[in-house]
Scaffold this active site. Structure first.
Site, short mmCIF file in Angstrom:
data_model
loop_
_atom_site.label_atom_id
_atom_site.label_comp_id
_atom_site.label_asym_id
_atom_site.label_seq_id
_atom_site.Cartn_x
_atom_site.Cartn_y
_atom_site.Cartn_z
N GLU A 157 10.55 4.10 40.44
CA GLU A 157 10.20 2.60 40.75
C GLU A 157 10.62 1.90 39.08
O GLU A 157 10.77 0.78 39.05
CB GLU A 157 9.00 2.65 41.68
CG GLU A 157 8.55 2.85 42.44
CD GLU A 157 7.06 2.89 42.79
OE1 GLU A 157 7.48 3.23 44.44
OE2 GLU A 157 6.45 2.76 42.56
N HIS A 190 13.20 25.03 43.11
CA HIS A 190 12.17 26.28 44.54
C HIS A 190 13.71 26.49 45.09
O HIS A 190 13.18 28.04 45.58
CB HIS A 190 11.94 25.06 45.47
CG HIS A 190 9.82 24.44 44.67
ND1 HIS A 190 9.18 25.77 44.35
CD2 HIS A 190 10.01 23.18 44.73
CE1 HIS A 190 8.59 24.78 43.77
NE2 HIS A 190 8.41 23.56 43.80
N HIS A 234 3.26 12.55 49.99
CA HIS A 234 3.83 12.76 51.04
C HIS A 234 4.27 12.01 52.68
O HIS A 234 4.63 11.35 52.76
CB HIS A 234 3.82 14.22 51.66
CG HIS A 234 4.49 15.17 50.90
ND1 HIS A 234 5.27 16.00 51.00
CD2 HIS A 234 3.52 15.48 49.13
CE1 HIS A 234 5.39 17.05 49.37
NE2 HIS A 234 4.60 16.20 48.66
N ASN A 292 7.96 9.05 42.29
CA ASN A 292 8.36 7.75 42.93
C ASN A 292 8.32 6.49 41.91
O ASN A 292 8.97 5.52 41.96
CB ASN A 292 7.19 7.80 44.37
CG ASN A 292 7.41 8.55 45.52
OD1 ASN A 292 8.28 8.74 45.37
ND2 ASN A 292 6.66 8.53 46.03
N ASP A 307 8.83 17.16 56.91
CA ASP A 307 8.69 17.62 55.60
C ASP A 307 9.13 18.87 54.87
O ASP A 307 8.46 20.21 56.15
CB ASP A 307 7.37 18.10 54.88
CG ASP A 307 7.28 17.98 53.37
OD1 ASP A 307 7.35 18.24 53.10
OD2 ASP A 307 6.21 16.36 53.61
N HIS A 355 3.10 9.81 35.64
CA HIS A 355 2.21 10.96 35.41
C HIS A 355 3.73 11.85 35.28
O HIS A 355 4.06 12.83 35.51
CB HIS A 355 1.69 11.30 36.09
CG HIS A 355 2.07 10.65 37.66
ND1 HIS A 355 2.41 9.39 38.18
CD2 HIS A 355 2.15 11.97 38.98
CE1 HIS A 355 2.53 9.26 39.05
NE2 HIS A 355 1.82 10.32 39.72
N GLY A 368 2.96 20.42 40.00
CA GLY A 368 4.11 19.86 40.56
C GLY A 368 5.39 19.44 39.84
O GLY A 368 5.96 19.94 39.01
N TRP A 381 -6.37 -1.35 40.88
CA TRP A 381 -5.05 -1.55 41.65
C TRP A 381 -4.67 -2.57 41.47
O TRP A 381 -4.95 -3.55 40.95
CB TRP A 381 -5.55 -1.34 43.62
CG TRP A 381 -4.63 -1.10 44.14
CD1 TRP A 381 -3.51 0.12 44.57
CD2 TRP A 381 -3.26 -2.79 44.45
NE1 TRP A 381 -2.63 -0.28 45.42
CE2 TRP A 381 -2.29 -1.65 45.51
CE3 TRP A 381 -3.45 -3.92 44.44
CZ2 TRP A 381 -1.07 -2.30 45.84
CZ3 TRP A 381 -2.18 -4.28 45.25
CH2 TRP A 381 -1.56 -3.80 45.66
#
Ligand SMILES: *[C@@H]1O[C@H](CO)[C@@H](O)[C@H](O)[C@H]1NC(C)=O
Ligand SMILES: *[C@@H]1O[C@H](CO)[C@@H](O)[C@H](O)[C@H]1NC(C)=O
Length: 464
Positions: free
Chosen positions: A366, A153, A26, A362, A122, A358, A381, A340
């Site tokens: 991408e 939601h 976030h 984002n 947020d 996953h 989530g 990384w």
């Protein structure tokens, strides 16, 4: 003359308080939005509220002219011992957040010498609706994921009610038609846990439930997406919120974030030596990783199928790989494991054929932005629901068989995605079409660009 006018420009005309949910992805995402706004509106000063930890990660090696970090407490009592309960740190923070924000507002107003004229928050922070009302100022509620999870939601009450009525006849893994407006069919088990199947009494679930009721009061609800991705969902949410604004994908607008980091592990030069569309790029983000036995199955599938791969995973996982795996793949150069990778540049590379992910929002954007199809292994989530959309609605990827890595299921998926069979070609066509729409949305006349201008006007306009 010049100097004078510059000096005038430097005087802040408006002060915006930004409240970040200081966990997982976030903070960097909200900062990306604030940086876009700060450069479009140089006369606005942004006080960016986070915890010391979240702010340090964002601001330690970067300073921004009109963005001022402000630290609030993380709610962790002195000498507190973590018990390892789920979301323990989140719950501690939520217990103090409102009071911390209220105290902080007084401090930053005094520091800057300017009253707060707008809240940018947020979406999780439903309680700030009252605060904005008390201050008689607009509030912008930023949802950090897609219209799909926002809808789940927002319509939680409706979903719970409908599911109660049909529960005897369908199970959580059955497809249910018309459960959510804009999603043709969906399974209860693919909805975020806070909607039906999880612990509905947890502070986190309660927060999301209350968020749904507060959102129609927001002055604007921007999201990191684009109109054409989910036309029906967007149409419906637009009818429920004031100014529901698709202003993304951010990764196509603001590339600096990733470019500022060098490719310290030479991923790109390694990719230069691989065949076009032959490499599987594997990354589950910073916060998730499959359990050790699944890492083994995935590694074995890669070896068995002799798939070239670039795997970004923290080095503490290396001990879980099959015996000799790293040595073997290093010795003959089939694969590369790094702690990384510069994800956007990696995905952009012509050697990448598939992204094993996953299914985070984002990462999905991408991948879509560069037209790379996805194999998804969702965890929590919105990842399940995103995966559902990726597979069933957009047709640009697939969920790993059974939702978990097995050697067999993974090997099948790799073969399917990296060969040029009909299924792969169809997927490639669909993702190319969506990619084009995503790029159009952020062009000067695109929908996201227009929506962003609307948002800038709202934040800068003194009349609101
Ligand atoms: C959006 O969905 C809700 C819930 O199904 C429905 O009541 C409402 O009429 C829909 N609005 C539009 C504009 O489709
Ligand atoms: C490289 O090593 C992998 C894993 O052991 C093996 O499957 C593959 O055949 C090897 N490739 C070459 C070109 O030697």
């Amino acid at each position: 003359m010049e100097i004078n006018s510059n000096r005038n420009e430097g005087i802040p005309k408006r002060h915006v308080a930004v409240f970040v949910f200081p966990f997982s992805s976030h903070p960097p995402l909200l900062l990306t939005l604030v940086r876009m706004l700060a450069s479009a509106a140089p006369n606005v000063i942004f006080s960016f509220f986070g915890t010391a930890k979240s702010n340090q990660a964002l601001f330690s090696d970067q300073k921004y002219n009109n963005i001022r970090p402000y630290d609030v407490s993380d709610g962790i009592p002195k000498d507190y011992v973590f018990m390892g309960k789920p979301q323990e740190d989140i719950n501690l923070f939520l217990a103090v957040a409102e009071e911390e924000f209220r105290k902080g507002v007084k401090v930053v107003e005094k520091d800057i010498g300017l009253k707060i004229g707008c809240l940018l928050v947020d979406s999780f922070f439903w309680f700030l609706a009252d605060m904005a009302d008390e201050m008689s100022i607009p509030w912008v509620s930023f949802w950090t994921a897609g219209a799909n999870s926002l809808s789940a939601h927002f319509y939680t009450d409706l979903i719970r009610q409908k599911y109660d009525e049909i529960k005897g006849t369908v199970g959580p893994d059955d497809e249910i038609a018309d459960l959510i407006p804009g999603l043709k069919t969906v399974r209860i088990s693919d909805l975020p846990g806070e909607v039906v199947l999880g612990n509905l009494e947890s502070p986190f679930s309660t927060m999301l439930h209350k968020m749904a009721r507060s959102l129609p009061r927001a002055t604007a609800v921007p999201i990191n997406s684009f109109d054409e991705l989910d036309p029906e969902l967007n149409k419906n949410l637009s009818s429920q919120f004031n100014n529901f604004l698709n202003i993304g994908p951010f990764n196509l607008i603001s590339k600096e974030n990733s470019l500022s980091k060098v490719d310290e592990f030479s991923c790109l030069s390694w990719l230069d030596n691989q065949k076009p569309r032959s490499v599987a790029y594997i990354c589950f983000g910073t916060f998730f990783k499959p359990p050790p036995h699944e890492l083994v199955e995935l590694a074995e599938a890669l070896e068995e199928t002799q798939t070239s791969f670039l795997w970004s995973i923290k080095s503490d996982s290396n001990k879980h790989f099959p015996k000799g795996f790293l040595e073997r793949i290093c010795a003959n150069g089939t694969g590369k494991v790094v702690p990384w990778a510069p994800q956007i540049q990696v995905l952009e590379h012509s050697a990448i054929g598939v992204f094993i992910t996953h299914g985070g929002w984002n990462s999905m954007l991408e991948s879509l932005g560069v037209g790379v199809p996805m194999i998804c292994r969702p965890f929590v989530g919105d990842q399940q629901l995103n995966t559902w959309m990726i597979e069933r609605v957009w047709g640009i990827g697939a969920k790993i068989e059974g939702g978990r890595f097995t050697k067999h299921g993974t090997a099948c998926a790799l073969k399917q995605f990296l060969s040029s069979n009909e299924l792969s070609i169809g997927r490639k066509k669909r993702i190319e079409a969506l990619k084009e729409l995503a790029h159009k949305a952020v062009e000067p006349n695109g929908g996201s660009t227009k929506n962003f201008k609307t948002l800038v006007d709202m934040i800068t306009s003194a009349t609101l």
